[in-house]
Design a protein around this motif. Structure first.
Motif, PDB file in Angstrom:
ATOM      1  N   TYR A   1      29.888  81.484  32.355  1.00  0.00           N
ATOM      2  CA  TYR A   1      29.015  82.521  32.888  1.00  0.00           C
ATOM      3  C   TYR A   1      28.892  83.730  31.965  1.00  0.00           C
TER       4      TYR A   1
ATOM      5  N   VAL B   1      25.575  85.868  31.086  1.00  0.00           N
ATOM      6  CA  VAL B   1      24.487  85.520  32.008  1.00  0.00           C
ATOM      7  C   VAL B   1      24.328  86.650  33.023  1.00  0.00           C
TER       8      VAL B   1
ATOM      9  N   PRO C   1      24.270  85.531  37.595  1.00  0.00           N
ATOM     10  CA  PRO C   1      24.239  84.146  38.066  1.00  0.00           C
ATOM     11  C   PRO C   1      24.257  84.142  39.593  1.00  0.00           C
TER      12      PRO C   1
ATOM     13  N   ARG D   1      17.991  78.416  41.384  1.00  0.00           N
ATOM     14  CA  ARG D   1      18.715  78.789  40.167  1.00  0.00           C
ATOM     15  C   ARG D   1      18.642  80.310  40.003  1.00  0.00           C
TER      16      ARG D   1
ATOM     17  N   GLN E   1      18.463  81.153  34.322  1.00  0.00           N
ATOM     18  CA  GLN E   1      18.590  79.724  34.041  1.00  0.00           C
ATOM     19  C   GLN E   1      17.240  79.055  34.299  1.00  0.00           C
TER      20      GLN E   1
ATOM     21  N   VAL F   1      19.613  78.539  29.294  1.00  0.00           N
ATOM     22  CA  VAL F   1      20.213  79.696  29.945  1.00  0.00           C
ATOM     23  C   VAL F   1      20.149  80.884  29.009  1.00  0.00           C
TER      24      VAL F   1
ATOM     25  N   ARG G   1      21.488  84.230  27.636  1.00  0.00           N
ATOM     26  CA  ARG G   1      22.737  84.969  27.579  1.00  0.00           C
ATOM     27  C   ARG G   1      22.541  86.246  26.766  1.00  0.00           C
TER      28      ARG G   1
END
Length: 262
Positions: free
Chosen positions: A213, A216, A219, A247, A251, A257, A259
């Protein structure tokens, strides 16, 4: 009027789950615990099932629910659990998990067997046991918490994606088989959800679990999925949410994804 909650005889809005019994599996943590909490707040009579009775009993006490021991991989446990229920209106099949991140070339077949037993066979075992009660309710819901891993494969996810594809196939077949019965068959397929145990159980390292994670922004968390589940099971009963894919915005797909620098 659509969207207006029904009124009780006293004239006050009735809670969506009032008078209905909801069973939630894997309820000792994560999505299961969040779902149980949300459904209790919606007025459902909630029954929690899981193996860790200490955590389950603590949660049940805090939300006014009932806790029963349940190991969906054990036939005797499932039989005893089903026998303890007077009625079932909603079954949330949430128990599951991933237990390795190996490639096929390095497959641990014991881990494969465990993954399939929990995510597919155990789910079938409990669903089969409770289907008669769901039909008898006259307006039953059987909801499966699957995964986007049941819709697409990815490297290092062979055992989990194979099992979740099995769950997805189970849902589709059951919906066809139950079309003449008063039971909705619903699938919620979450993508990246940051919970306390999922990645840790899979990767067996807190650092590796945290890295999933890292970077991100926002999430999903367990409450987000619980919100989707509660919405699906409180729609008018002629409305069936066949499949909801959810989601985080970061994502875009299983392998895509965003980041941020950390």
């Amino acid at each position: 009027m659509s969207g207006v909650p029904p009124l009780t005889r006293s004239g006050s809005p009735e809670q969506p789950g009032s008078g209905r019994t909801a069973v939630v599996t894997g309820a000792s943590s994560g999505i299961g615990a969040a779902t149980a909490t949300r459904l209790a707040a919606e007025g459902f009579d909630v029954v929690l099932g899981a193996r860790r009775m200490d955590r389950l009993s603590e949660l049940a006490g805090s939300i006014g629910a009932r806790a029963l021991p349940l190991d969906i991989t054990d036939a005797a446990s499932v039989e005893a659990f089903a026998a303890a229920l007077d009625r079932v209106d909603v079954l949330v099949n949430n128990a599951g998990g991933a237990f390795d991140a190996n490639t096929v070339a390095d497959a641990d077949l014991d881990s494969w067997a465990r993954t399939y037993e929990v995510n597919v066979l155990g789910t079938v075992r409990l669903t089969k046991a409770l289907l008669p009660a769901l039909v008898a309710s006259g307006a039953g819901d059987v909801l499966f918490v699957s995964s986007t891993a049941g819709l697409v494969t990815y490297e290092g996810g062979s055992s989990y994606t194979a099992a979740k594809h099995g769950t997805h196939a189970l849902v589709g077949a059951l919906r066809l088989e139950m079309v003449d019965q008063p039971v909705r068959v619903i699938e919620i397929a979450p993508g990246m959800v940051h919970t306390e145990e999922f990645s840790l159980n899979r990767l067996r390292s807190q650092d590796r679990a945290d890295a999933v994670y890292r970077g991100v922004r926002e999430p999903l968390v367990a409450d987000d999925v619980a919100d989707c589940i509660a919405w699906a099971v409180t729609r008018p009963h002629h409305v069936n949410i066949d499949l909801m894919v959810v989601r985080p915005r970061a994502q875009a797909a299983q392998h895509k994804v965003h980041r941020e620098d950390v």
